[in-house]
Design a protein around this motif. Sequence first.
Motif, mmCIF file in Angstrom:
data_model
loop_
_atom_site.group_PDB
_atom_site.id
_atom_site.type_symbol
_atom_site.label_atom_id
_atom_site.label_comp_id
_atom_site.label_asym_id
_atom_site.label_seq_id
_atom_site.Cartn_x
_atom_site.Cartn_y
_atom_site.Cartn_z
ATOM 1 N N ARG A 123 0.818 -1.219 0.000
ATOM 2 C CA ARG A 123 0.000 0.000 0.000
ATOM 3 C C ARG A 123 0.848 1.264 0.000
ATOM 4 O O ARG A 123 0.385 2.325 -0.420
ATOM 5 N N ASP A 124 2.081 1.164 0.500
ATOM 6 C CA ASP A 124 2.932 2.340 0.646
ATOM 7 C C ASP A 124 4.073 2.268 -0.364
ATOM 8 O O ASP A 124 5.115 1.670 -0.107
ATOM 9 N N ALA A 125 3.881 2.901 -1.505
ATOM 10 C CA ALA A 125 4.862 2.816 -2.587
ATOM 11 C C ALA A 125 6.176 3.506 -2.236
ATOM 12 O O ALA A 125 7.202 3.238 -2.871
ATOM 13 N N GLN A 126 6.178 4.384 -1.228
ATOM 14 C CA GLN A 126 7.386 5.117 -0.874
ATOM 15 C C GLN A 126 8.274 4.355 0.101
ATOM 16 O O GLN A 126 9.425 4.726 0.302
ATOM 17 N N ALA A 127 7.749 3.319 0.718
ATOM 18 C CA ALA A 127 8.508 2.581 1.725
ATOM 19 C C ALA A 127 9.321 1.466 1.084
ATOM 20 O O ALA A 127 8.805 0.716 0.245
ATOM 21 N N GLY A 128 10.576 1.349 1.493
ATOM 22 C CA GLY A 128 11.420 0.263 1.004
ATOM 23 C C GLY A 128 11.471 -0.907 1.951
ATOM 24 O O GLY A 128 11.842 -2.014 1.564
ATOM 25 N N VAL A 129 11.093 -0.670 3.206
ATOM 26 C CA VAL A 129 11.105 -1.730 4.209
ATOM 27 C C VAL A 129 9.976 -1.492 5.188
ATOM 28 O O VAL A 129 9.613 -0.347 5.484
ATOM 29 N N ALA A 130 9.385 -2.572 5.667
ATOM 30 C CA ALA A 130 8.296 -2.487 6.642
ATOM 31 C C ALA A 130 8.470 -3.577 7.682
ATOM 32 O O ALA A 130 9.116 -4.616 7.420
ATOM 33 N N THR A 131 7.900 -3.351 8.860
ATOM 34 C CA THR A 131 8.013 -4.325 9.946
ATOM 35 C C THR A 131 6.752 -4.255 10.801
ATOM 36 O O THR A 131 6.160 -3.177 10.945
ATOM 37 N N PRO A 132 6.301 -5.370 11.378
ATOM 38 C CA PRO A 132 5.074 -5.338 12.168
ATOM 39 C C PRO A 132 5.331 -4.919 13.617
ATOM 40 O O PRO A 132 6.395 -5.185 14.186
ATOM 41 N N VAL A 133 4.328 -4.287 14.207
ATOM 42 C CA VAL A 133 4.368 -3.930 15.619
ATOM 43 C C VAL A 133 3.047 -4.358 16.249
ATOM 44 O O VAL A 133 1.990 -4.302 15.617
ATOM 45 N N LEU A 134 3.133 -4.796 17.487
ATOM 46 C CA LEU A 134 1.983 -5.331 18.201
ATOM 47 C C LEU A 134 1.806 -4.536 19.495
ATOM 48 O O LEU A 134 2.736 -4.459 20.306
ATOM 49 N N ARG A 135 0.632 -3.939 19.681
ATOM 50 C CA ARG A 135 0.395 -3.174 20.905
ATOM 51 C C ARG A 135 0.434 -4.109 22.112
ATOM 52 O O ARG A 135 -0.246 -5.144 22.136
ATOM 53 N N CYS A 136 1.222 -3.744 23.108
ATOM 54 C CA CYS A 136 1.357 -4.569 24.302
ATOM 55 C C CYS A 136 0.153 -4.392 25.225
ATOM 56 O O CYS A 136 -0.346 -3.277 25.401
ATOM 57 N N THR A 137 -0.274 -5.474 25.823
ATOM 58 C CA THR A 137 -1.164 -5.371 26.970
ATOM 59 C C THR A 137 -0.313 -4.966 28.172
ATOM 60 O O THR A 137 0.927 -4.969 28.119
ATOM 61 N N GLY A 138 -0.989 -4.625 29.255
ATOM 62 C CA GLY A 138 -0.249 -4.311 30.467
ATOM 63 C C GLY A 138 0.623 -5.468 30.914
ATOM 64 O O GLY A 138 1.750 -5.274 31.389
ATOM 65 N N ALA A 139 0.121 -6.700 30.739
ATOM 66 C CA ALA A 139 0.893 -7.873 31.149
ATOM 67 C C ALA A 139 2.137 -8.053 30.284
ATOM 68 O O ALA A 139 3.213 -8.386 30.792
ATOM 69 N N MET A 140 1.994 -7.848 28.977
ATOM 70 C CA MET A 140 3.154 -7.967 28.094
ATOM 71 C C MET A 140 4.206 -6.913 28.434
ATOM 72 O O MET A 140 5.404 -7.206 28.481
ATOM 73 N N ARG A 141 3.748 -5.694 28.681
ATOM 74 C CA ARG A 141 4.676 -4.628 29.052
ATOM 75 C C ARG A 141 5.396 -4.985 30.346
ATOM 76 O O ARG A 141 6.605 -4.786 30.483
ATOM 77 N N ALA A 142 4.656 -5.531 31.314
ATOM 78 C CA ALA A 142 5.262 -5.920 32.587
ATOM 79 C C ALA A 142 6.319 -7.005 32.390
ATOM 80 O O ALA A 142 7.366 -6.989 33.047
ATOM 81 N N ASP A 143 6.061 -7.941 31.483
ATOM 82 C CA ASP A 143 7.051 -8.994 31.190
ATOM 83 C C ASP A 143 8.325 -8.392 30.598
ATOM 84 O O ASP A 143 9.442 -8.801 30.939
ATOM 85 N N LEU A 144 8.167 -7.429 29.691
ATOM 86 C CA LEU A 144 9.324 -6.775 29.092
ATOM 87 C C LEU A 144 10.142 -6.046 30.160
ATOM 88 O O LEU A 144 11.379 -6.134 30.187
ATOM 89 N N ILE A 145 9.459 -5.346 31.040
ATOM 90 C CA ILE A 145 10.152 -4.606 32.099
ATOM 91 C C ILE A 145 10.846 -5.568 33.058
ATOM 92 O O ILE A 145 11.987 -5.338 33.486
ATOM 93 N N ALA A 146 10.170 -6.671 33.398
ATOM 94 C CA ALA A 146 10.775 -7.653 34.304
ATOM 95 C C ALA A 146 12.050 -8.246 33.712
ATOM 96 O O ALA A 146 13.050 -8.446 34.419
#
Length: 266
Positions: A123-146
């Motif tokens: 969809r984005d003809a100007q982009a040469g590279v793309a990557t996915p991102v997933l919104r963290c739940t509070g629990a996922m964020r807590a795991d990352l911080i831990a």
Amino acid sequence: MSVVIVIPARFASTRYPGKPLVELRGAGGQARSLIRRSWDAAMAVGGIDRVIVATDDDRIRDHALAFGGDVAMTSPDCRNGTERCAEAVATLGLTPEIVVNLQGDAPLTPAWFVEDLVAGLRRDAQAGVATPVLRCTGAMRADLIADRHAGRVGGTTAVFGHDGRALYFSKEVVPFVPGDVAPDGPSPVFHHVGVYAYRPDALAEYPTWPEGTLERLEGLEQLRFLERGRPVLCVEVEARGRQFWELNNPEDVTRLEQMMQDMGIA
């Protein structure tokens, strides 16, 4: 040939040597190697013309061939997975529309993550590279911080602008969020999913650039694009009830096996 998935895999991982051959037990006790599970995840993606394991190690090559994988041997001098993907595509003489780098430490990557990523890049003809991102739940964020408090790299986070263009990626948990977030509630932290989609010209140019300072400090290959002023498109994906984590450290084996048990993945 339209879309090719390359799974870069090296034996000499700094944090976890031999990681691609580590076995993970799914529901029912079935053990399969990390690289086999990553291959299975790639094969489940719709609209893909070819899946290739790119490695510099005979043990990984022989193992992949034994389960029916398609393998490209690459140089041990590749500094990261993006360079390994670029070499594999060049060595095989492939001319796809899009190359997907499905890193071999993310066996729980749902097929729609990759499908949505490819659609976002198209969809984005100007982009040469793309990557996915997933919104963290509070629990996922807590795991990352831990993990960070324990001195482990538990995952990478991404920050991006209103246009989806990445501002930064970090192994620290960014942005800073004051206070707590409900375990099941959404947080403003986005977990970077270790998958990339490249247009061939962007992928071919990448190995010609020297390693960037931020790339070296963070150990994140995608920062080389940002340091060169090349936009990286962040495509938000939805978990749809699936748990997601990457195998970064030996401690993650138990975590991934429990997730597979919970989701009934054999």
